[in-house]
Scaffold this active site. Structure first.
Site, mmCIF file in Angstrom:
data_model
loop_
_atom_site.group_PDB
_atom_site.id
_atom_site.type_symbol
_atom_site.label_atom_id
_atom_site.label_comp_id
_atom_site.label_asym_id
_atom_site.label_seq_id
_atom_site.Cartn_x
_atom_site.Cartn_y
_atom_site.Cartn_z
ATOM 1 N N ARG A 41 0.824 -1.190 -0.085
ATOM 2 C CA ARG A 41 -0.101 0.101 0.029
ATOM 3 C C ARG A 41 0.943 0.946 0.157
ATOM 4 O O ARG A 41 1.950 1.091 0.713
ATOM 5 C CB ARG A 41 -0.945 -0.110 1.282
ATOM 6 C CG ARG A 41 -2.090 -0.840 1.137
ATOM 7 C CD ARG A 41 -3.147 -0.391 -0.001
ATOM 8 N NE ARG A 41 -4.332 -1.207 0.005
ATOM 9 C CZ ARG A 41 -4.443 -2.290 -0.981
ATOM 10 N NH1 ARG A 41 -3.526 -2.652 -1.639
ATOM 11 N NH2 ARG A 41 -5.819 -2.881 -0.915
ATOM 12 N N HIS A 57 -1.360 0.216 -10.013
ATOM 13 C CA HIS A 57 -1.931 -0.811 -9.167
ATOM 14 C C HIS A 57 -2.337 -2.011 -10.120
ATOM 15 O O HIS A 57 -3.668 -2.409 -10.087
ATOM 16 C CB HIS A 57 -3.285 -0.134 -8.420
ATOM 17 C CG HIS A 57 -3.528 -0.902 -7.324
ATOM 18 N ND1 HIS A 57 -3.954 -0.333 -6.036
ATOM 19 C CD2 HIS A 57 -3.608 -2.386 -6.985
ATOM 20 C CE1 HIS A 57 -4.344 -1.200 -5.076
ATOM 21 N NE2 HIS A 57 -4.200 -2.303 -5.913
HETATM 22 P P1 NDP Z 1 -1.463 -11.183 5.115
HETATM 23 O O1 NDP Z 1 -2.253 -10.619 6.184
HETATM 24 O O2 NDP Z 1 -1.569 -12.637 4.807
HETATM 25 O O3 NDP Z 1 0.201 -11.034 5.286
HETATM 26 C C1 NDP Z 1 0.453 -9.596 6.228
HETATM 27 C C2 NDP Z 1 1.960 -9.892 6.489
HETATM 28 O O4 NDP Z 1 2.283 -8.455 7.016
HETATM 29 C C3 NDP Z 1 2.134 -10.836 7.385
HETATM 30 O O5 NDP Z 1 3.155 -11.784 7.505
HETATM 31 C C4 NDP Z 1 2.271 -10.117 8.777
HETATM 32 O O6 NDP Z 1 2.840 -10.369 9.864
HETATM 33 C C5 NDP Z 1 3.159 -8.833 8.284
HETATM 34 N N1 NDP Z 1 2.900 -7.451 9.061
HETATM 35 C C6 NDP Z 1 1.777 -7.047 9.526
HETATM 36 N N2 NDP Z 1 1.882 -5.928 10.122
HETATM 37 C C7 NDP Z 1 3.376 -5.991 10.349
HETATM 38 C C8 NDP Z 1 4.107 -5.087 11.166
HETATM 39 N N3 NDP Z 1 3.753 -4.182 11.902
HETATM 40 N N4 NDP Z 1 5.715 -5.581 11.160
HETATM 41 C C9 NDP Z 1 5.747 -6.409 10.581
HETATM 42 N N5 NDP Z 1 5.213 -7.193 9.724
HETATM 43 C C10 NDP Z 1 3.863 -6.831 9.699
HETATM 44 O O7 NDP Z 1 -1.606 -10.247 3.723
HETATM 45 P P2 NDP Z 1 -1.707 -10.548 2.220
HETATM 46 O O8 NDP Z 1 -0.484 -11.359 2.214
HETATM 47 O O9 NDP Z 1 -2.700 -11.396 1.839
HETATM 48 O O10 NDP Z 1 -1.632 -9.291 1.588
HETATM 49 C C11 NDP Z 1 -0.550 -8.067 2.043
HETATM 50 C C12 NDP Z 1 -1.016 -6.717 1.411
HETATM 51 O O11 NDP Z 1 -0.981 -6.714 -0.048
HETATM 52 C C13 NDP Z 1 -2.451 -6.408 1.596
HETATM 53 O O12 NDP Z 1 -2.851 -5.920 2.842
HETATM 54 C C14 NDP Z 1 -2.751 -5.154 0.370
HETATM 55 O O13 NDP Z 1 -2.604 -4.172 1.145
HETATM 56 C C15 NDP Z 1 -1.852 -5.649 -0.531
HETATM 57 N N6 NDP Z 1 -2.329 -6.097 -1.808
HETATM 58 C C16 NDP Z 1 -1.974 -5.492 -2.943
HETATM 59 C C17 NDP Z 1 -2.154 -5.783 -4.019
HETATM 60 C C18 NDP Z 1 -2.020 -5.139 -5.323
HETATM 61 O O14 NDP Z 1 -2.284 -5.390 -6.620
HETATM 62 N N7 NDP Z 1 -1.066 -4.230 -5.551
HETATM 63 C C19 NDP Z 1 -3.228 -6.850 -4.419
HETATM 64 C C20 NDP Z 1 -3.431 -7.366 -3.055
HETATM 65 C C21 NDP Z 1 -2.996 -7.415 -1.780
HETATM 66 P P3 NDP Z 1 2.246 -11.787 10.795
HETATM 67 O O15 NDP Z 1 2.554 -13.081 9.670
HETATM 68 O O16 NDP Z 1 3.152 -11.794 11.903
HETATM 69 O O17 NDP Z 1 0.798 -11.728 10.965
HETATM 70 C C1 OXD Z 2 -6.467 -5.898 -3.075
HETATM 71 C C2 OXD Z 2 -5.943 -5.098 -4.032
HETATM 72 O O1 OXD Z 2 -6.357 -5.423 -1.801
HETATM 73 O O2 OXD Z 2 -6.084 -5.052 -5.186
HETATM 74 O O3 OXD Z 2 -7.081 -6.843 -3.268
HETATM 75 O O4 OXD Z 2 -4.990 -4.159 -3.808
#
Ligand code: NDP
Ligand code: OXD
Length: 315
Positions: free
Chosen positions: A230, A278
Site C-alpha cells: 500500500r 496498481h
Molecule cells: P497477510 O495478512 O496474509 O500478510 C500480512 C503480512 O504482513 C504478515 O506476514 C504480517 O505479519 C505482516 N505484518 C503486518 N503488520 C506488520 C508489522 N507491523 N510489522 C511487520 N510485519 C507486519 O496479507 P496478504 O499477504 O494477503 O496481503 C498483503 C497486502 O498486499 C494487503 O494488505 C494489500 O494491502 C496488498 N495487496 C496489494 C495488491 C496489489 O495489486 N498491489 C493486491 C492484493 C493485496 P504476521 O505474519 O506476523 O501476521
Molecule cells: C487488494 C488490491 O487489496 O487489489 O485486493 O489491492
C-alpha cells in the site's frame, strides 16, 4: 423460510455488474442483490454482505448484518471506515491472487536484476555500455510482510535462484524458501543484506510511514525498492531524497496513498522511479468468486467463519 439475500456493495457500478454475474454463477443457491436494488424488507433481512470498496453508509444500512466478505485482500479502508464496532470481516485470500503477485514480484525483480531501467536510460542517450551481470544467486531479496502474498513470492524468487529473507510482525521459524525476521532488530538485519526490498505489508497504524528516512538509511547502498503493498507505507519525500542522493538505485511503485496518482507527484517523472497503476495482482473474478462461495457455504452449513480480520491490528 427462504434464506435472506446476500447484499453486494461496491462503489464502482461496473464492479457491481461483474461481481454479480460471477458470484451468482458460483453460488446458484444464493440470491445476490446489489445494494441499490434491495427493498427495505430485504435490507432488514440481510445477514451477509459481499463488498468491494463499499460506501460505509450502505454497510451501516443493514441492521441484521452478521459478517462481511471483502473482495479485496487489503482491508485498511474498510477497517478505518467501519471502525472498531464493525461486524466480522473476512478478506480475500486466493491462491490465484498469490500466484499472480508472486509472478509480478519475480518479473519486477528481474527488471531490476537485469538493469532494465539503466539500459532504457542509456538508449535515450544512444549509449552502448554493457553493465556487469549479477546472477540471482548473488542477490538477496528482502520481503516486508510474510503472509499469503509474501510467502508465495518468496517461494517463486527462491526457485529462481535468489536468496530470500522475510519480515513479519510475529516471529516465525525459517521455511524452505527464506530466512525469517521480526521486530526492529530483525528489520535492520534484513535491510542490511537486501539488494532489493519488496513491500507486501498491509497498511496499518504500525506500517503507515514505515519506509521513512531511517528505514531507507538502513538499506544497502545502491539497493532498490518494490512496493506492491500500500502506498502510505512509504514517506514519499524520504524516498525521493534517498533516490536523489544515490543511496537507492530505483523504486518500482504500484500503489500510492492517493490513487490515481496525482499528476503533480514527482514520482511520475523521476528517472529512478517506475510508476505502475496498481496492476501487480489484479483480482481474478472467477477464482475469487469460488473462494467466496466456499466460505459462504461453510458458514451456511456449520455457522463457522474463516479467519477474520483483527480490527485492532488492522489486518
Ligand atoms: P497477510 O495478512 O496474509 O500478510 C500480512 C503480512 O504482513 C504478515 O506476514 C504480517 O505479519 C505482516 N505484518 C503486518 N503488520 C506488520 C508489522 N507491523 N510489522 C511487520 N510485519 C507486519 O496479507 P496478504 O499477504 O494477503 O496481503 C498483503 C497486502 O498486499 C494487503 O494488505 C494489500 O494491502 C496488498 N495487496 C496489494 C495488491 C496489489 O495489486 N498491489 C493486491 C492484493 C493485496 P504476521 O505474519 O506476523 O501476521
Ligand atoms: C487488494 C488490491 O487489496 O487489489 O485486493 O489491492
Amino acid at each position: 423460510m427462504p434464506q435472506a439475500p446476500i447484499a453486494l456493495i461496491a462503489r464502482n457500478p461496473n464492479a457491481v455488474l461483474n461481481w454479480q454475474t460471477k458470484l451468482s454463477a458460483a453460488m446458484p443457491n444464493e440470491t445476490i442483490i446489489a445494494f441499490a436494488a434491495l427493498s427495505q424488507a430485504q435490507k432488514a433481512a440481510v445477514e451477509i454482505a459481499i463488498v468491494a470498496d463499499p460506501d460505509p453508509a450502505e454497510v451501516a444500512a443493514l441492521p441484521n448484518l452478521q459478517w462481511i466478505h471483502s473482495l479485496w485482500a487489503g482491508v485498511e479502508r474498510l477497517v478505518a471506515e467501519l471502525g472498531a464496532a464493525a461486524k466480522p470481516i473476512v478478506r480475500l485470500v486466493d491462491p490465484e491472487l498469490a500466484r499472480t503477485m508472486a509472478e509480478a514480484v519475480l518479473a519486477w525483480t528481474y527488471y531490476l536484476q537485469r538493469d532494465m531501467p539503466a539500459y532504457r536510460a542509456q538508449q535515450t542517450t544512444l549509449e552502448w555500455r554493457q553493465r556487469t551481470y549479477r546472477p540471482p544467486s548473488t542477490m538477496t531479496i528482502g520481503i516486508l510482510g510474510y503472509g499469503a502474498l509474501g510467502s508465495r513470492a518468496a517461494e517463486r524468487l527462491n526457485q529462481a535462484g535468489f536468496t530470500v529473507c522475510g519480515w513479519s510482525r510475529s516471529p516465525k521459524a525459517a521455511d524452505a524458501h527464506a530466512q525469517l525476521y521480526s521486530g526492529d532488530d530483525g528489520l535492520t538485519a534484513m535491510l542490511a543484506q537486501s539488494d532489493i526490498v519488496v513491500c507486501l505489508l498491509p497498511l496499518t497504524v504500525e506500517t503507515r510511514g514505515l519506509i521513512n528516512s531511517t528505514f531507507l538509511a538502513e538499506m544497502k547502498r545502491g539497493a532498490s525498492l518494490i512496493n506492491f503493498g500500500r502506498g502510505a507505507v512509504i514517506v514519499p519525500e524520504a524516498l525521493i531524497a534517498a533516490l536523489e542522493a544515490g543511496r537507492l538505485s530505483h523504486a518500482v511503485l504500484d500503489v500510492f496513498a492517493t490513487e490515481p496518482l496525482e499528476t503533480a507527484s514527482p514520482f511520475w517523472t523521476h528517472p529512478s522511479v517506475t510508476v505502475l497503476p496498481h496492476i501487480s495482482a489484479p483480482t481474478n473474478f472467477d477464482t475469487a468468486s469460488v473462494i467466496v462461495a466456499g466460505n459462504i457455504k461453510a458458514y451456511r452449513d456449520t455457522g463457522a467463519l474463516p479467519k477474520t480480520v483483527d480490527v485492532v491490528k488492522g489486518y
